[in-house]
Write an enzyme that holds these catalytic residues in place. Structure first.
Site, PDB file in Angstrom:
ATOM      1  N   SER A 187       9.066  -1.728   5.007  1.00 36.61           N
ATOM      2  CA  SER A 187       7.965  -1.194   4.233  1.00 36.61           C
ATOM      3  C   SER A 187       8.227   0.304   4.089  1.00 36.61           C
ATOM      4  CB  SER A 187       6.657  -1.461   4.987  1.00 36.61           C
ATOM      5  OG  SER A 187       5.579  -0.853   4.354  1.00 36.61           O
ATOM      6  N   LYS A 197       9.905  -3.402   0.458  1.00 40.01           N
ATOM      7  CA  LYS A 197       8.492  -3.280   0.055  1.00 40.01           C
ATOM      8  C   LYS A 197       8.202  -1.811  -0.195  1.00 40.01           C
ATOM      9  CE  LYS A 197       4.115  -3.470   2.578  1.00 40.01           C
ATOM     10  NZ  LYS A 197       3.303  -4.255   3.547  1.00 40.01           N
ATOM     11  N   LYS A 249       5.559   1.167  -1.121  1.00 39.87           N
ATOM     12  CA  LYS A 249       4.152   1.568  -1.189  1.00 39.87           C
ATOM     13  C   LYS A 249       3.951   2.230  -2.552  1.00 39.87           C
ATOM     14  CE  LYS A 249       2.595   0.617   3.027  1.00 39.87           C
ATOM     15  NZ  LYS A 249       1.448  -0.272   3.279  1.00 39.87           N
ATOM     16  N   ASP A 258       3.179  -2.607  -2.460  1.00 38.02           N
ATOM     17  CA  ASP A 258       1.921  -2.640  -1.709  1.00 38.02           C
ATOM     18  C   ASP A 258       1.083  -1.435  -2.122  1.00 38.02           C
ATOM     19  OD1 ASP A 258      -0.166  -2.802   0.073  1.00 38.02           O
ATOM     20  OD2 ASP A 258       1.061  -2.654   1.884  1.00 38.02           O
ATOM     21  N   GLU A 280       0.915  -6.399  -3.403  1.00 40.46           N
ATOM     22  CA  GLU A 280       0.005  -6.539  -2.267  1.00 40.46           C
ATOM     23  C   GLU A 280      -1.222  -5.650  -2.437  1.00 40.46           C
ATOM     24  OE1 GLU A 280       2.285  -6.079   1.340  1.00 40.46           O
ATOM     25  OE2 GLU A 280       0.527  -5.582   2.520  1.00 40.46           O
ATOM     26  N   ASP A 299      -3.835  -8.416   1.660  1.00 42.55           N
ATOM     27  CA  ASP A 299      -3.689  -7.903   3.022  1.00 42.55           C
ATOM     28  C   ASP A 299      -5.113  -7.588   3.516  1.00 42.55           C
ATOM     29  OD1 ASP A 299      -3.307  -6.318   5.273  1.00 42.55           O
ATOM     30  OD2 ASP A 299      -1.875  -4.945   4.386  1.00 42.55           O
ATOM     31  N   LYS A 306      -1.433 -10.642   9.112  1.00 44.60           N
ATOM     32  CA  LYS A 306      -1.313  -9.753  10.270  1.00 44.60           C
ATOM     33  C   LYS A 306      -2.244 -10.326  11.325  1.00 44.60           C
ATOM     34  CE  LYS A 306      -0.587  -5.633   7.470  1.00 44.60           C
ATOM     35  NZ  LYS A 306      -1.122  -4.318   7.071  1.00 44.60           N
ATOM     36  N   GLY A 336       2.817  -6.109   9.188  1.00 47.11           N
ATOM     37  CA  GLY A 336       2.875  -5.264  10.382  1.00 47.11           C
ATOM     38  C   GLY A 336       1.848  -4.169  10.315  1.00 47.11           C
TER      39      GLY A 336
END
Ligand code: OSB
Ligand code: MG
Length: 387
Positions: free
Chosen positions: A152, A178, A180, A206, A231, A256, A280, A308
């Site tokens: 991530s 992934k 952000k 995400d 996400e 998420d 998660k 995570g």
């Protein structure tokens, strides 16, 4: 076979010590997302020791601030100390309850506060594994020996920094990237990364709830980059809005923040608010709820992966064990502690191998040795709960 039919029939010596700790872990590099910058990881640990000398460690890895979800490190510490752990210990004589009974004791009574409940439950799962002399992987009913992982990537100052990091991680074997994203840091970075890695690498984004439904057209422009998912594009409590967005974009929506229980996942799938699930364990209130969510996703054929919270190795241990279940179809968010922290709380810690997977421990109990000296050195808040 999932272990959800009831706790094992096992001798449980009374618990002689139950404590909650807040530790501060310095990050090697600040982690930048749509909700801010973190350079110190404050997380909550739960530690149990029974009269036979067996131990259980769990982690409730909420963030410092309420910008991800309402839970914070401080609220998690307080709820674990004042409610979750006392309710768990009150089941039978102290420590006579297994993790499923502990889950039942906490879940219907404590509203929300999933990170606190998860931290307590995780300590009971690790202790149960130690008492049975089995690994958590075996206890959870998983078979896989390794877990594929992705990274991530936090938001960087420049596009070049992100591209550099993507190359490094793919070179190290990571199975998925992934990114952000947030308004102003989205289409360009996604386009540049897709161009760099070519069509075959798994890429996803995400947004950490940084868009609104008004941005649907802008988000639809991401469709051409063949992302595995986007996400949490919209608000943490916007389930209906996510269903509306999913009608307007081709990229699968992954949730998420919006999924905090089995019922949340069921509702989201029923209304097509997501087509991909980030699980998660700490966000959904623990391992028991996670096992049920994994079973639901497997039954419905929904892509599932373990997210995570930048946990220490203590929290990652139970996440990793969960990844041994076949229900987990996609790579986990599990950057190793060596990338995140100055020194993990378990030693040796887990590492990503050249094939982009992490070995899932087979040792009994937590599966890792806790560095108690480091835990002590990093403890900033500590409470013993009466047994
Ligand atoms: O949104 O997935 C997230 C870390 C902290 C809080 C929220 C998120 C994350 C990550 C996970 O992206 C990174 C990791 O644990 O390796
Ligand atoms: Mg996320």
């Amino acid at each position: 076979m999932l272990p959800l039919d009831g706790d094992a029939d096992v001798e449980r010596a009374p618990i002689r010590l139950a404590e909650v700790l807040e530790v501060r872990l310095p990050l090697l590099r600040p982690f930048v997302t749509g909700f801010g910058v973190t350079d110190q990881r404050h997380t909550v640990l739960v530690h149990l020791v029974d009269e036979a000398g067996l131990e259980g460690w769990g982690e409730g890895p909420a963030l410092d601030h309420p910008y991800y979800l309402p839970d914070t490190t401080a609220s998690t510490f307080a709820v674990a100390r004042d409610y979750a752990l006392p309710l768990a210990l009150a089941m039978g004589s102290p420590g006579s309850a297994g993790p499923l009974a502990v889950h039942e004791a906490m879940t219907p009574r404590i509203r929300g506060n999933t990170f606190a409940k998860a931290g307590v439950e995780a300590a009971f799962w690790a202790l149960e594994a130690a008492r049975l002399g089995v690994s958590m992987r075996a206890l959870f009913g998983g078979h896989r020996a390794t877990a594929p992982v992705g990274e991530s990537l936090s938001i960087t100052e420049t596009l070049e920094e992100t591209l550099e990091e993507v190359s490094v991680r793919l070179g190290e074997g990571y199975r998925r990237i992934k990114l952000k994203i947030q308004p102003g840091w989205d289409i360009d970075v996604v386009a540049a990364v897709r161009e760099l890695v070519g069509p075959d690498v798994m890429v996803q984004a995400d947004a950490n709830a940084s868009y609104s439904l008004d941005d649907a057209d802008a988000l639809a422009r991401l469709d051409e980059f063949d992302l595995a998912c986007i996400e949490q594009p919209l608000g943490w409590d916007q389930l209906l809005e996510h269903a509306e967005l999913q009608k307007r974009i081709a990229t699968p929506v992954c949730l998420d923040e919006s999924l905090r229980s089995l019922d949340d996942v069921r509702r989201a799938l029923d209304i097509d608010a997501c087509r991909n699930v980030n699980l998660k364990p700490s966000r959904v209130g623990g391992i028991t709820e996670s096992l049920r969510i994994a079973a639901l996703c497997a039954e419905r054929g929904v892509p599932l992966w373990c997210g995570g919270m930048m946990e220490s190795g203590i929290g990652r241990a139970s996440n990793l064990a969960l990844c041994s279940l076949d229900a987990f179809t996609d790579p986990a968010d599990m950057s190793p502690a060596s990338v995140l922290f100055e020194g993990d709380l378990v030693d040796p810690t887990y590492e990503v191998k050249a094939d982009g997977t992490i070995d899932i421990p087979t040792q009994p109990g937590l599966g890792f040795d806790v560095r108690v000296d480091r835990v002590e050195a990093r403890t900033v808040n500590h409470a013993v709960v009466g047994v």
